[in-house]
Design a protein around this motif. Sequence first.
Motif, mmCIF file in Angstrom:
data_model
loop_
_atom_site.group_PDB
_atom_site.id
_atom_site.type_symbol
_atom_site.label_atom_id
_atom_site.label_comp_id
_atom_site.label_asym_id
_atom_site.label_seq_id
_atom_site.Cartn_x
_atom_site.Cartn_y
_atom_site.Cartn_z
ATOM 1 N N GLU A 145 69.020 1.565 10.011
ATOM 2 C CA GLU A 145 67.798 2.208 9.542
ATOM 3 C C GLU A 145 67.871 3.720 9.749
ATOM 4 N N LEU A 146 68.415 4.140 10.890
ATOM 5 C CA LEU A 146 68.576 5.577 11.135
ATOM 6 C C LEU A 146 69.507 6.207 10.105
ATOM 7 N N ASN A 147 70.577 5.509 9.751
ATOM 8 C CA ASN A 147 71.493 6.042 8.733
ATOM 9 C C ASN A 147 70.791 6.220 7.390
ATOM 10 N N ALA A 148 69.911 5.267 7.055
ATOM 11 C CA ALA A 148 69.158 5.382 5.800
ATOM 12 C C ALA A 148 68.220 6.587 5.843
ATOM 13 N N LEU A 149 67.583 6.812 6.992
ATOM 14 C CA LEU A 149 66.685 7.958 7.136
ATOM 15 C C LEU A 149 67.457 9.275 7.089
ATOM 16 N N LYS A 150 68.660 9.278 7.649
ATOM 17 C CA LYS A 150 69.493 10.478 7.595
ATOM 18 C C LYS A 150 69.833 10.843 6.158
ATOM 19 N N ASP A 151 70.034 9.843 5.321
ATOM 20 C CA ASP A 151 70.319 10.120 3.906
ATOM 21 C C ASP A 151 69.127 10.795 3.230
ATOM 22 N N VAL A 152 67.916 10.378 3.601
ATOM 23 C CA VAL A 152 66.711 10.943 2.983
ATOM 24 C C VAL A 152 66.573 12.428 3.313
ATOM 25 N N VAL A 153 66.823 12.795 4.557
ATOM 26 C CA VAL A 153 66.592 14.179 4.990
ATOM 27 C C VAL A 153 67.855 15.029 4.945
ATOM 28 N N SER A 154 68.903 14.528 4.338
ATOM 29 C CA SER A 154 70.149 15.280 4.261
ATOM 30 C C SER A 154 69.942 16.621 3.562
ATOM 31 N N VAL A 155 70.581 17.664 4.092
ATOM 32 C CA VAL A 155 70.462 19.001 3.493
ATOM 33 C C VAL A 155 71.385 19.166 2.292
ATOM 34 N N VAL B 177 52.305 4.825 23.849
ATOM 35 C CA VAL B 177 51.639 5.047 22.567
ATOM 36 C C VAL B 177 52.265 4.153 21.504
ATOM 37 N N ASP B 178 51.442 3.389 20.814
ATOM 38 C CA ASP B 178 51.915 2.517 19.753
ATOM 39 C C ASP B 178 52.603 3.338 18.658
ATOM 40 N N CYS B 179 53.675 2.797 18.112
ATOM 41 C CA CYS B 179 54.453 3.524 17.095
ATOM 42 C C CYS B 179 53.604 3.879 15.880
ATOM 43 N N GLU B 180 52.750 2.969 15.451
ATOM 44 C CA GLU B 180 51.897 3.231 14.285
ATOM 45 C C GLU B 180 50.935 4.375 14.577
ATOM 46 N N VAL B 181 50.330 4.358 15.748
ATOM 47 C CA VAL B 181 49.403 5.429 16.122
ATOM 48 C C VAL B 181 50.141 6.756 16.226
ATOM 49 N N MET B 182 51.330 6.732 16.805
ATOM 50 C CA MET B 182 52.114 7.958 16.925
ATOM 51 C C MET B 182 52.430 8.536 15.546
ATOM 52 N N ALA B 183 52.859 7.694 14.616
ATOM 53 C CA ALA B 183 53.187 8.164 13.263
ATOM 54 C C ALA B 183 51.960 8.729 12.571
ATOM 55 N N GLN B 184 50.816 8.091 12.762
ATOM 56 C CA GLN B 184 49.584 8.584 12.141
ATOM 57 C C GLN B 184 49.189 9.951 12.692
ATOM 58 N N GLN B 185 49.280 10.122 13.994
ATOM 59 C CA GLN B 185 48.864 11.393 14.596
ATOM 60 C C GLN B 185 49.845 12.516 14.253
ATOM 61 N N LEU B 186 51.129 12.190 14.170
ATOM 62 C CA LEU B 186 52.105 13.176 13.705
ATOM 63 C C LEU B 186 51.789 13.605 12.269
ATOM 64 N N THR B 187 51.394 12.634 11.465
ATOM 65 C CA THR B 187 51.074 12.922 10.066
ATOM 66 C C THR B 187 49.848 13.819 9.962
ATOM 67 N N ILE B 188 48.812 13.502 10.726
ATOM 68 C CA ILE B 188 47.601 14.338 10.720
ATOM 69 C C ILE B 188 47.931 15.759 11.180
ATOM 70 N N LEU B 189 48.719 15.863 12.252
ATOM 71 C CA LEU B 189 49.075 17.165 12.802
ATOM 72 C C LEU B 189 49.851 18.003 11.793
ATOM 73 N N ILE C 113 63.006 5.740 16.142
ATOM 74 C CA ILE C 113 63.459 5.346 14.796
ATOM 75 C C ILE C 113 62.347 4.578 14.087
ATOM 76 N N ASN C 114 61.632 3.726 14.816
ATOM 77 C CA ASN C 114 60.496 3.017 14.226
ATOM 78 C C ASN C 114 59.389 3.990 13.813
ATOM 79 N N VAL C 115 59.138 5.024 14.647
ATOM 80 C CA VAL C 115 58.137 6.033 14.298
ATOM 81 C C VAL C 115 58.556 6.780 13.039
ATOM 82 N N ALA C 116 59.829 7.130 12.941
ATOM 83 C CA ALA C 116 60.326 7.840 11.759
ATOM 84 C C ALA C 116 60.182 6.995 10.503
ATOM 85 N N THR C 117 60.444 5.706 10.619
ATOM 86 C CA THR C 117 60.287 4.803 9.470
ATOM 87 C C THR C 117 58.831 4.761 9.015
ATOM 88 N N LEU C 118 57.906 4.753 9.964
ATOM 89 C CA LEU C 118 56.483 4.759 9.619
ATOM 90 C C LEU C 118 56.067 6.105 9.031
#
Length: 522
Positions: free
Chosen positions: A395-405, A276-288, A351-356
């Motif tokens: 990139e993962l470290n940057a994403l971890k900062d965004v979702v930090s509790v 599954v393409d990363c862009e398609v995966m991110a879109q379907q996760l978003t819709i869900l 990680i690419n899916v999370a970025t998208l």
Amino acid sequence: MTLLDSSPDPRTITLVAECPRDKASWTVDISQCIENLQSETSSHSYYGRSSLSNDPRSDPRLFADGATIKYSLRMNSGQTPKVRYASLDKLLERLMDARFLGVEYLNTFLLTYRCFTDGHTVLGYIINTYYDALAKLPDNGVPESPSYLPKNNIFEKHSPPPRHSLTSIGSESVFMAAKYYSEVAMRVFNVIKSWISKYYQDFVSDPSLHQRLMIFLDQVASNESNMTQCGRKAVNIIHRSLALQEASSAAYPIGDIYNHYFNKSGDYSCLSNLAVDCEVMAQQLTILEHWALTEIAPNEFLDKSWVKDKERAPHICSIMQRCDKMSNMVASEVLSGETASTRAKTITRWINVATLCRKYNNFASLLQVVAGLTFSAIQRLKYTWCIVPQEIKSELNALKDVVSVANRFKNMKAEIKRCDPPCVPYVGVYLADLISIEEGVQNLNSNGLINFAKMRMLAHTILEIRLYQQTYYDLKVVPDVVKHILVNCSNALCEDKIFERSYTLEPRNQRSPPVDHSASCA
């Protein structure tokens, strides 16, 4: 919508709603604002300063504290004082008083009334208000009020008020009484329209409340002797709103797929994890995730129902359950690789899916993916992580900062505030805020008055979620990918199995990396 200003030609603005339900909600708020303007204009034209709907800020006596109502201090000279504490009777009285036409109070009351009363009491007061105004028409008999009947008689029909001659009454008195009835009736209809368009679930969950409303509307519509043209139009709009809500309550297209495949082990996806393409995966996760967000009814956010009584908050509980399973799914997919290079490719892909997902303002899936990749069972795979490119790990470290509790999701809240809808926030961010309000502030003060300032705080938080519920993505559902996500989510390893698999792939005392001649995942 046509705007009239000082220019010779009126300007027209076209507002486009995402769906019929959103259009109905917008229309109610706009009509409420128009009602405010019309009431203010008519009051100055006909009655001067003695009008029923005169600007309330000009009369400080309306905001004097009493035994059953207390007001907040005035913030500035141009702001109307807000109710801080009040009895139920005072809150209902203010709801139906045409001198207080603010949309904020109306929205706060309709959203939070479940904390201090029930739908039958509110509807009963609305019905009584209408008949009280009708009874003030000259020589008009008072009908039996259906509002506070015993529960076993709430469906009893009542005869409309009899018609009487008004020839013996002065024309000015007739005009004043008719004007009063017209203003109260329009207030009644607007409150009902707002209730139906924004909180129709109240009537779905309580059929007796729905039937009681229908009986009232039918009786009002049949009493043509007192119905104005605007009144008939308002009743027709309410009936159309009811029909619209019933039609739009059908399952969202993704709902059937979700109900069929989620939480049902044994099914298998026809797609491989890497297909599954990363862009398609991110879109379907978003819709869900956005579909799941829209399924939550406003009352699920009240009174910590997702903690106290999970049956009252089924959709919130479902989201929280799936959040854990999605994180397990990510970890399970990583651990499904037999070689370190395959696992590194899967990590890079997620990680690419999370970025998208971040690009699509899908913070729910972003947190789920990051949580799955930061499991200690995944982080300990040192021979796998050494193959992951450094820029991907950064990139993962940057994403971890965004979702930090940290500081109750401070960074995520800031990013959500900066983004333009559509957006899928992580619901847990708001649940933490709601718990803080519920536990930090009591529903009643020491005198037994309802803490309406607390209701405003709750409403402010919940209405922010409602904004994201009502703004949709322009993305297309790909059923096979949605099925793939749900099936893999249902078949994900539990936490114990995740650790067991992790130690099997890279044993605790392994001194050298496993033989793996595969290429890097870069």
